[in-house]
Scaffold this motif. Sequence first.
Motif, mmCIF file in Angstrom:
data_model
loop_
_atom_site.group_PDB
_atom_site.id
_atom_site.type_symbol
_atom_site.label_atom_id
_atom_site.label_comp_id
_atom_site.label_asym_id
_atom_site.label_seq_id
_atom_site.Cartn_x
_atom_site.Cartn_y
_atom_site.Cartn_z
ATOM 1 N N HIS A 41 41.211 -14.649 30.519
ATOM 2 C CA HIS A 41 41.045 -14.598 31.964
ATOM 3 C C HIS A 41 40.531 -15.954 32.447
ATOM 4 N N PRO A 42 41.179 -16.547 33.453
ATOM 5 C CA PRO A 42 40.794 -17.894 33.891
ATOM 6 C C PRO A 42 39.515 -17.963 34.736
ATOM 7 N N VAL A 43 39.062 -16.835 35.291
ATOM 8 C CA VAL A 43 37.881 -16.850 36.153
ATOM 9 C C VAL A 43 36.645 -16.599 35.286
ATOM 10 N N PRO A 44 35.647 -17.481 35.361
ATOM 11 C CA PRO A 44 34.470 -17.326 34.500
ATOM 12 C C PRO A 44 33.539 -16.206 34.956
ATOM 13 N N CYS A 45 32.746 -15.699 34.038
ATOM 14 C CA CYS A 45 31.610 -14.852 34.395
ATOM 15 C C CYS A 45 30.491 -15.793 34.806
ATOM 16 N N VAL A 46 29.656 -15.340 35.727
ATOM 17 C CA VAL A 46 28.589 -16.185 36.241
ATOM 18 C C VAL A 46 27.245 -15.472 36.097
ATOM 19 N N ILE A 47 26.267 -16.194 35.593
ATOM 20 C CA ILE A 47 24.885 -15.732 35.576
ATOM 21 C C ILE A 47 24.162 -16.568 36.620
ATOM 22 N N ARG A 48 23.593 -15.922 37.616
ATOM 23 C CA ARG A 48 22.849 -16.647 38.655
ATOM 24 C C ARG A 48 21.369 -16.568 38.330
ATOM 25 N N VAL A 49 20.781 -17.712 38.137
ATOM 26 C CA VAL A 49 19.361 -17.781 37.812
ATOM 27 C C VAL A 49 18.583 -18.203 39.045
ATOM 28 N N HIS A 50 17.541 -17.449 39.357
ATOM 29 C CA HIS A 50 16.658 -17.757 40.484
ATOM 30 C C HIS A 50 15.266 -17.983 39.945
ATOM 31 N N GLY A 51 14.596 -19.036 40.405
ATOM 32 C CA GLY A 51 13.220 -19.275 40.008
ATOM 33 C C GLY A 51 13.112 -20.121 38.764
ATOM 34 N N VAL A 52 12.146 -19.770 37.913
ATOM 35 C CA VAL A 52 11.803 -20.609 36.771
ATOM 36 C C VAL A 52 12.351 -20.040 35.460
ATOM 37 N N MET A 53 12.687 -20.955 34.561
ATOM 38 C CA MET A 53 13.103 -20.590 33.212
ATOM 39 C C MET A 53 12.035 -21.140 32.268
ATOM 40 N N ASP A 54 11.022 -20.320 32.019
ATOM 41 C CA ASP A 54 9.922 -20.759 31.178
ATOM 42 C C ASP A 54 9.566 -19.664 30.186
ATOM 43 N N LEU A 55 8.494 -19.874 29.433
ATOM 44 C CA LEU A 55 8.087 -18.921 28.403
ATOM 45 C C LEU A 55 7.857 -17.532 28.974
ATOM 46 N N ASP A 56 7.243 -17.455 30.133
ATOM 47 C CA ASP A 56 6.953 -16.154 30.740
ATOM 48 C C ASP A 56 8.209 -15.374 31.118
ATOM 49 N N HIS A 57 9.312 -16.061 31.327
ATOM 50 C CA HIS A 57 10.537 -15.411 31.797
ATOM 51 C C HIS A 57 11.696 -15.522 30.812
ATOM 52 N N SER A 58 11.413 -15.996 29.612
ATOM 53 C CA SER A 58 12.495 -16.233 28.648
ATOM 54 C C SER A 58 13.187 -14.939 28.206
ATOM 55 N N ALA A 59 12.456 -13.843 28.089
ATOM 56 C CA ALA A 59 13.082 -12.573 27.678
ATOM 57 C C ALA A 59 14.072 -12.093 28.741
ATOM 58 N N GLU A 60 13.690 -12.239 30.010
ATOM 59 C CA GLU A 60 14.596 -11.847 31.098
ATOM 60 C C GLU A 60 15.865 -12.696 31.082
ATOM 61 N N LEU A 61 15.683 -13.985 30.893
ATOM 62 C CA LEU A 61 16.823 -14.893 30.847
ATOM 63 C C LEU A 61 17.713 -14.565 29.661
#
Length: 137
Positions: A18-38
Amino acid sequence: MTAATARSASIAQHAVAHPVPCVIRVHGVMDLDHSAELRDALRTGIELAHKERRTDLVVDLTHSSFCDSSGLGVLLQARSAAADQGLTVRLAAPSHQMLRLLELTGITEVFPLLPACPAAATVVAGRVVPATIGPSR
């Protein structure tokens, strides 16, 4: 070869990526506290992209304000897992801080970069995996 076998072989030959990509939209911070969510959001995106025979997983960083080494580690793990599935992880609209982090760690060439999230990806209903990662800094 039976008729059923011939039919399944024919179907397999005509399956295309499929030529259309899947997209993950990240809002806010990508740090240790939020790494599991990411990590969970990226895992979901990889599974969806693989299931739907997409070739790209785009991480839309338009609304991401910060990334530390933990966030970068999660992105690198996701890149490896995606590559195992035949997918390319691309980073869209990385901030100046994110670009600097990639530079400082010597992995600038690891992720293909996009200046913005592909417009076609955002119109595919149900194909954008939201990842609201913590408060903005």
